[in-house]
Design a protein around this motif. Structure first.
Motif, PDB file in Angstrom:
ATOM      1  N   GLY A  61     -34.400 -71.023 -28.009  1.00  0.00           N
ATOM      2  CA  GLY A  61     -34.403 -69.982 -28.489  1.00  0.00           C
ATOM      3  C   GLY A  61     -34.546 -68.512 -28.118  1.00  0.00           C
ATOM      4  O   GLY A  61     -34.448 -67.466 -28.743  1.00  0.00           O
ATOM      5  N   ASP A  62     -33.691 -67.961 -26.735  1.00  0.00           N
ATOM      6  CA  ASP A  62     -33.849 -67.105 -26.124  1.00  0.00           C
ATOM      7  C   ASP A  62     -31.928 -66.280 -26.507  1.00  0.00           C
ATOM      8  O   ASP A  62     -31.634 -67.011 -27.317  1.00  0.00           O
ATOM      9  N   ARG A  63     -32.489 -65.202 -26.477  1.00  0.00           N
ATOM     10  CA  ARG A  63     -31.335 -64.120 -27.245  1.00  0.00           C
ATOM     11  C   ARG A  63     -30.814 -63.534 -26.367  1.00  0.00           C
ATOM     12  O   ARG A  63     -31.358 -62.026 -25.560  1.00  0.00           O
ATOM     13  N   VAL A  64     -29.275 -63.580 -26.180  1.00  0.00           N
ATOM     14  CA  VAL A  64     -28.677 -62.846 -24.939  1.00  0.00           C
ATOM     15  C   VAL A  64     -28.188 -61.707 -25.445  1.00  0.00           C
ATOM     16  O   VAL A  64     -27.594 -61.526 -26.290  1.00  0.00           O
ATOM     17  N   GLU A  65     -28.144 -60.421 -24.760  1.00  0.00           N
ATOM     18  CA  GLU A  65     -27.367 -59.304 -25.309  1.00  0.00           C
ATOM     19  C   GLU A  65     -26.853 -58.667 -24.189  1.00  0.00           C
ATOM     20  O   GLU A  65     -27.552 -58.291 -23.383  1.00  0.00           O
ATOM     21  N   ILE A  66     -25.947 -58.286 -25.242  1.00  0.00           N
ATOM     22  CA  ILE A  66     -25.077 -57.161 -24.121  1.00  0.00           C
ATOM     23  C   ILE A  66     -25.046 -56.085 -24.584  1.00  0.00           C
ATOM     24  O   ILE A  66     -25.173 -55.285 -25.558  1.00  0.00           O
ATOM     25  N   TYR A  67     -25.198 -54.751 -23.578  1.00  0.00           N
ATOM     26  CA  TYR A  67     -25.424 -53.796 -23.801  1.00  0.00           C
ATOM     27  C   TYR A  67     -24.773 -52.732 -23.658  1.00  0.00           C
ATOM     28  O   TYR A  67     -23.469 -52.779 -22.573  1.00  0.00           O
ATOM     29  N   ARG A  68     -23.962 -51.587 -24.388  1.00  0.00           N
ATOM     30  CA  ARG A  68     -22.862 -51.190 -23.374  1.00  0.00           C
ATOM     31  C   ARG A  68     -23.962 -49.735 -23.558  1.00  0.00           C
ATOM     32  O   ARG A  68     -25.220 -49.427 -23.176  1.00  0.00           O
ATOM     33  N   GLY A  69     -23.141 -49.055 -22.335  1.00  0.00           N
ATOM     34  CA  GLY A  69     -23.680 -47.682 -21.763  1.00  0.00           C
ATOM     35  C   GLY A  69     -23.931 -46.322 -22.311  1.00  0.00           C
ATOM     36  O   GLY A  69     -23.341 -46.254 -23.605  1.00  0.00           O
ATOM     37  N   LEU A  70     -25.326 -45.923 -22.144  1.00  0.00           N
ATOM     38  CA  LEU A  70     -25.256 -44.999 -22.433  1.00  0.00           C
ATOM     39  C   LEU A  70     -24.554 -43.488 -23.170  1.00  0.00           C
ATOM     40  O   LEU A  70     -23.490 -43.400 -21.661  1.00  0.00           O
ATOM     41  N   LEU A  71     -23.855 -42.927 -23.832  1.00  0.00           N
ATOM     42  CA  LEU A  71     -23.042 -41.707 -24.222  1.00  0.00           C
ATOM     43  C   LEU A  71     -23.446 -40.135 -23.279  1.00  0.00           C
ATOM     44  O   LEU A  71     -23.194 -40.297 -22.693  1.00  0.00           O
ATOM     45  N   VAL A  72     -24.767 -40.303 -23.515  1.00  0.00           N
ATOM     46  CA  VAL A  72     -26.021 -38.858 -22.823  1.00  0.00           C
ATOM     47  C   VAL A  72     -27.310 -39.507 -22.614  1.00  0.00           C
ATOM     48  O   VAL A  72     -27.722 -40.662 -23.029  1.00  0.00           O
ATOM     49  N   ASP A  73     -27.387 -39.333 -21.653  1.00  0.00           N
ATOM     50  CA  ASP A  73     -28.865 -39.065 -20.646  1.00  0.00           C
ATOM     51  C   ASP A  73     -30.145 -38.998 -21.538  1.00  0.00           C
ATOM     52  O   ASP A  73     -30.052 -38.114 -22.432  1.00  0.00           O
ATOM     53  N   PRO A  74     -30.468 -39.608 -21.938  1.00  0.00           N
ATOM     54  CA  PRO A  74     -31.425 -39.687 -23.248  1.00  0.00           C
ATOM     55  C   PRO A  74     -33.095 -37.933 -22.624  1.00  0.00           C
ATOM     56  O   PRO A  74     -33.217 -37.405 -23.638  1.00  0.00           O
ATOM     57  N   LYS A  75     -33.035 -38.132 -20.965  1.00  0.00           N
ATOM     58  CA  LYS A  75     -34.000 -36.560 -21.063  1.00  0.00           C
ATOM     59  C   LYS A  75     -33.124 -35.800 -20.806  1.00  0.00           C
ATOM     60  O   LYS A  75     -33.955 -34.500 -21.715  1.00  0.00           O
ATOM     61  N   VAL A  76     -32.068 -35.503 -20.393  1.00  0.00           N
ATOM     62  CA  VAL A  76     -31.258 -34.178 -20.590  1.00  0.00           C
ATOM     63  C   VAL A  76     -31.019 -34.228 -22.145  1.00  0.00           C
ATOM     64  O   VAL A  76     -30.789 -32.981 -22.462  1.00  0.00           O
ATOM     65  N   ALA A  77     -30.548 -35.080 -23.265  1.00  0.00           N
ATOM     66  CA  ALA A  77     -30.270 -34.240 -25.013  1.00  0.00           C
ATOM     67  C   ALA A  77     -32.041 -33.673 -25.216  1.00  0.00           C
ATOM     68  O   ALA A  77     -32.175 -33.043 -26.277  1.00  0.00           O
ATOM     69  N   ARG A  78     -32.922 -34.675 -24.443  1.00  0.00           N
ATOM     70  CA  ARG A  78     -34.482 -34.295 -25.072  1.00  0.00           C
ATOM     71  C   ARG A  78     -34.651 -32.391 -24.786  1.00  0.00           C
ATOM     72  O   ARG A  78     -34.779 -32.009 -25.386  1.00  0.00           O
ATOM     73  N   ARG A  79     -33.722 -32.168 -23.325  1.00  0.00           N
ATOM     74  CA  ARG A  79     -34.399 -31.024 -23.056  1.00  0.00           C
ATOM     75  C   ARG A  79     -33.865 -30.222 -23.530  1.00  0.00           C
ATOM     76  O   ARG A  79     -33.756 -28.975 -23.909  1.00  0.00           O
ATOM     77  N   GLU A  80     -32.276 -30.664 -24.307  1.00  0.00           N
ATOM     78  CA  GLU A  80     -30.890 -29.495 -24.487  1.00  0.00           C
ATOM     79  C   GLU A  80     -31.528 -29.376 -26.501  1.00  0.00           C
ATOM     80  O   GLU A  80     -31.674 -27.996 -26.681  1.00  0.00           O
ATOM     81  N   ARG A  81     -32.462 -30.403 -26.835  1.00  0.00           N
ATOM     82  CA  ARG A  81     -33.453 -29.950 -28.809  1.00  0.00           C
ATOM     83  C   ARG A  81     -34.388 -29.321 -28.486  1.00  0.00           C
ATOM     84  O   ARG A  81     -34.651 -28.271 -29.677  1.00  0.00           O
TER      85      ARG A  81
END
Length: 104
Positions: A61-81
């Motif tokens: 029943g395991d779910r193997v997930e493949i992650y793609r890289g982040l395009l923008v750092d979430p902390k930087v995006a929040r700061r800019e918003r």
């Protein structure tokens, strides 16, 4: 035999899943190799949202997930918003009722 699911998200709001049956004692690497349509070379992988090594053993029943890289750092995006919004329009007490006490 154990049943597992391999999932990846090639684009936002798009999830692809492949159900597999693997022999008992299979690893994450075995699950990725069983999906020929995947190109998971060097990608981060995990099991149920937790980072896992390719040698991690899988269970039923395991779910193997493949992650793609982040395009923008979430902390930087929040700061800019926040900078675009301005200090008065953001924050915990930004929407006060007219005549309310400060801080409420």
């Amino acid at each position: 035999m154990i049943r597992v699911v391999v999932a990846c998200s090639p684009a936002p709001r798009q999830v692809l899943e492949w159900p597999l049956e693997l022999p008992e004692g299979a690893t994450v690497r075995d699950a990725l190799q069983a999906c020929p349509q995947l190109a998971a070379d060097g990608a981060e992988v995990g099991v149920w949202g937790r980072k896992a090594s390719p040698d991690a053993q899988l269970r039923e029943g395991d779910r193997v997930e493949i992650y793609r890289g982040l395009l923008v750092d979430p902390k930087v995006a929040r700061r800019e918003r926040f900078q675009k919004q301005g200090a008065r329009a953001a924050g915990l007490f930004a929407k006060r009722r007219p005549g309310a006490k400060p801080g409420y």
